[in-house]
Design a protein around this motif. Sequence first.
Motif, mmCIF file in Angstrom:
data_model
loop_
_atom_site.group_PDB
_atom_site.id
_atom_site.type_symbol
_atom_site.label_atom_id
_atom_site.label_comp_id
_atom_site.label_asym_id
_atom_site.label_seq_id
_atom_site.Cartn_x
_atom_site.Cartn_y
_atom_site.Cartn_z
ATOM 1 N N MET A 238 0.828 -1.205 0.000
ATOM 2 C CA MET A 238 0.000 0.000 0.000
ATOM 3 C C MET A 238 0.865 1.260 0.000
ATOM 4 O O MET A 238 0.544 2.257 -0.657
ATOM 5 N N ALA A 239 1.982 1.221 0.745
ATOM 6 C CA ALA A 239 2.887 2.374 0.746
ATOM 7 C C ALA A 239 3.493 2.589 -0.637
ATOM 8 O O ALA A 239 3.593 3.719 -1.129
ATOM 9 N N THR A 240 3.882 1.472 -1.275
ATOM 10 C CA THR A 240 4.426 1.571 -2.633
ATOM 11 C C THR A 240 3.388 2.115 -3.601
ATOM 12 O O THR A 240 3.691 2.940 -4.475
ATOM 13 N N GLN A 241 2.155 1.647 -3.435
ATOM 14 C CA GLN A 241 1.076 2.127 -4.300
ATOM 15 C C GLN A 241 0.862 3.629 -4.126
ATOM 16 O O GLN A 241 0.672 4.367 -5.098
ATOM 17 N N GLY A 242 0.911 4.103 -2.878
ATOM 18 C CA GLY A 242 0.758 5.534 -2.632
ATOM 19 C C GLY A 242 1.871 6.346 -3.269
ATOM 20 O O GLY A 242 1.626 7.402 -3.866
ATOM 21 N N MET A 243 3.117 5.841 -3.158
ATOM 22 C CA MET A 243 4.240 6.555 -3.768
ATOM 23 C C MET A 243 4.122 6.578 -5.290
ATOM 24 O O MET A 243 4.433 7.580 -5.940
ATOM 25 N N LEU A 244 3.656 5.461 -5.854
ATOM 26 C CA LEU A 244 3.483 5.421 -7.309
ATOM 27 C C LEU A 244 2.421 6.418 -7.761
ATOM 28 O O LEU A 244 2.564 7.070 -8.798
ATOM 29 N N ARG A 245 1.346 6.539 -6.984
ATOM 30 C CA ARG A 245 0.313 7.522 -7.331
ATOM 31 C C ARG A 245 0.888 8.935 -7.313
ATOM 32 O O ARG A 245 0.595 9.755 -8.190
ATOM 33 N N GLU A 246 1.700 9.227 -6.290
ATOM 34 C CA GLU A 246 2.309 10.554 -6.216
ATOM 35 C C GLU A 246 3.254 10.790 -7.392
ATOM 36 O O GLU A 246 3.281 11.883 -7.972
ATOM 37 N N ASP A 247 4.032 9.753 -7.756
ATOM 38 C CA ASP A 247 4.938 9.892 -8.900
ATOM 39 C C ASP A 247 4.157 10.137 -10.188
ATOM 40 O O ASP A 247 4.550 10.968 -11.023
ATOM 41 N N ILE A 248 3.048 9.412 -10.347
ATOM 42 C CA ILE A 248 2.226 9.592 -11.550
ATOM 43 C C ILE A 248 1.664 11.003 -11.596
ATOM 44 O O ILE A 248 1.643 11.655 -12.650
ATOM 45 N N SER A 249 1.210 11.500 -10.434
ATOM 46 C CA SER A 249 0.666 12.861 -10.389
ATOM 47 C C SER A 249 1.733 13.889 -10.750
ATOM 48 O O SER A 249 1.481 14.825 -11.516
ATOM 49 N N GLU A 250 2.960 13.703 -10.226
ATOM 50 C CA GLU A 250 4.045 14.638 -10.545
ATOM 51 C C GLU A 250 4.398 14.580 -12.030
ATOM 52 O O GLU A 250 4.634 15.617 -12.665
ATOM 53 N N GLU A 251 4.439 13.366 -12.588
ATOM 54 C CA GLU A 251 4.769 13.236 -14.007
ATOM 55 C C GLU A 251 3.701 13.888 -14.877
ATOM 56 O O GLU A 251 4.003 14.508 -15.899
ATOM 57 N N ARG A 252 2.442 13.754 -14.474
ATOM 58 C CA ARG A 252 1.372 14.400 -15.237
ATOM 59 C C ARG A 252 1.527 15.916 -15.212
ATOM 60 O O ARG A 252 1.312 16.593 -16.226
ATOM 61 N N GLN A 253 1.903 16.453 -14.048
ATOM 62 C CA GLN A 253 2.119 17.894 -13.958
ATOM 63 C C GLN A 253 3.284 18.329 -14.843
ATOM 64 O O GLN A 253 3.223 19.374 -15.509
#
Length: 217
Positions: A122-137
């Motif tokens: 779950m922690a890895t999933q949360g970090m991946l979501r944050e990375d995806i959000s940053e990449e989208r920005q």
Amino acid sequence: MNKKKTSGHLDTTHSSCVYIPPLEGCHVEAWLEDETIAQEKIRGELTKQQFLLDLLHSKISARHERGRTTAELDEHAWQVQNSITAIKRKLKQLVDALPPVVSLDTTADSRCIEMYEEKQLMATQGMLREDISEERQKVAKLCWQLENMKQLAKEEEDSEDNKDSDDTDEQECKLEEAARSALLEEITRLRSACADLRARLEMESLTQRELPNYDSL
């Protein structure tokens, strides 16, 4: 006489189905301890819990994209994941025909390991979501910069075209001025020639008048 048939968590009475929602995490362990529960009901509960987990993950992703907090949803997803793990463990015990009672220490160690692994996932999933959000920005920012560069290039191209057009107009104006000057000079020359010719004609006329008329003598 009415018949009531129960299958999984759906009660059918007079062809109407009553949906029973997934069990809460605090009740799953106690529910699984009931040895009279059939595998069909357990599998049905597993399907509900998995569907609920997918729904929670979708909500968490949506909140991450909007920049909102997800602490409450994360906690709920964690409880549902624990319920899914417990149900799968129960099904495995039934399929493998293992004794229903195992060593408390072994069970505790196994649960701790599974909970740790799930927490890590779950922690890895949360970090991946944050990375995806940053990449989208970053992608959005690059697209914006690219659009600005295209606009600037277009403006420069239009400016060059206007400059070339202005240069052409200026050259045409110079040519017209030169032609006008040449025409004025030619007109002035012709006027001067006409004036000179007129003067000569007048002088010739006066000369003819002053000469004696020898024919009359």
